[in-house]
Design a protein around this motif. Structure first.
Motif, short mmCIF file in Angstrom:
data_model
loop_
_atom_site.label_atom_id
_atom_site.label_comp_id
_atom_site.label_asym_id
_atom_site.label_seq_id
_atom_site.Cartn_x
_atom_site.Cartn_y
_atom_site.Cartn_z
N LEU A 1 73.41 87.78 41.16
CA LEU A 1 73.23 89.23 41.28
C LEU A 1 72.98 89.77 39.87
O LEU A 1 73.84 89.62 38.99
N ILE A 2 71.83 90.39 39.65
CA ILE A 2 71.46 90.85 38.31
C ILE A 2 72.05 92.23 38.06
O ILE A 2 71.75 93.19 38.78
N ILE A 3 72.88 92.31 37.03
CA ILE A 3 73.48 93.58 36.62
C ILE A 3 72.61 94.27 35.59
O ILE A 3 72.38 95.47 35.64
N LYS A 4 72.09 93.47 34.63
CA LYS A 4 71.27 94.02 33.55
C LYS A 4 70.23 92.98 33.16
O LYS A 4 70.55 91.80 33.01
N GLY A 5 68.98 93.43 33.00
CA GLY A 5 67.93 92.53 32.54
C GLY A 5 67.10 91.95 33.67
O GLY A 5 67.13 92.43 34.80
N ARG A 6 66.38 90.89 33.33
CA ARG A 6 65.48 90.22 34.27
C ARG A 6 65.66 88.72 34.15
O ARG A 6 65.64 88.18 33.05
N LEU A 7 65.86 88.06 35.28
CA LEU A 7 66.07 86.62 35.31
C LEU A 7 64.99 85.96 36.13
O LEU A 7 64.66 86.42 37.23
N LYS A 8 64.45 84.88 35.60
CA LYS A 8 63.53 84.04 36.36
C LYS A 8 64.32 82.81 36.80
O LYS A 8 65.09 82.26 36.02
N ILE A 9 64.11 82.42 38.03
CA ILE A 9 64.68 81.16 38.51
C ILE A 9 63.50 80.28 38.91
O ILE A 9 62.75 80.61 39.83
N GLU A 10 63.34 79.20 38.17
CA GLU A 10 62.23 78.29 38.42
C GLU A 10 62.66 77.23 39.42
O GLU A 10 63.77 76.69 39.35
#
Length: 119
Positions: A52-61
């Motif tokens: 669960l993203i609280i802050k920012g941007r995450l990529k999951i490859e």
């Protein structure tokens, strides 16, 4: 029983890829982590893992695609699916996973931490 303030808990640490446990329920752990850079390819044979993203941007490859998560979005990686999280800038994330989940699955790496602490 105490309420948990995510901002306050996140202010207690600055390292990356080292989740901290902030709660437990029904055999699951709720963790907070700060992520930056690339993690390693790994999977969790018997456990699903929720980001669960609280802050920012995450990529999951994944081996066949990539999922990009923004603030206030979550994604559940199904058990047994190999994945590699990537955070180009610092990301604050909440993780939900069974307490028995190994940090990097069966992979052993310098980032592996199976002794996560409560904060």
């Amino acid at each position: 029983m105490n309420k948990v303030n995510l901002k306050e808990k996140l202010s207690k640490f600055s390292d990356h890829w080292n989740p901290r446990i902030v709660g437990e329920l029904n055999g699951q752990q709720v963790k907070l982590a700060k992520l930056k850079g690339e993690f390693i390819w790994h999977s969790h044979k018997d456990e699903d893992e929720m980001f669960l993203i609280i802050k920012g941007r995450l990529k999951i490859e994944f081996r066949d695609r990539m999922v990009e998560l923004n603030e206030n979005e979550f994604f559940i990686v199904p058990r047994g699916v190999e994945h590699k999280p990537i955070a180009e800038e610092e990301v604050h994330v909440m993780l939900f996973e069974p307490a028995a989940t190994k940090h990097t699955g069966e992979e052993v790496h310098e980032l592996t931490n199976n002794n996560q602490n409560f904060i």
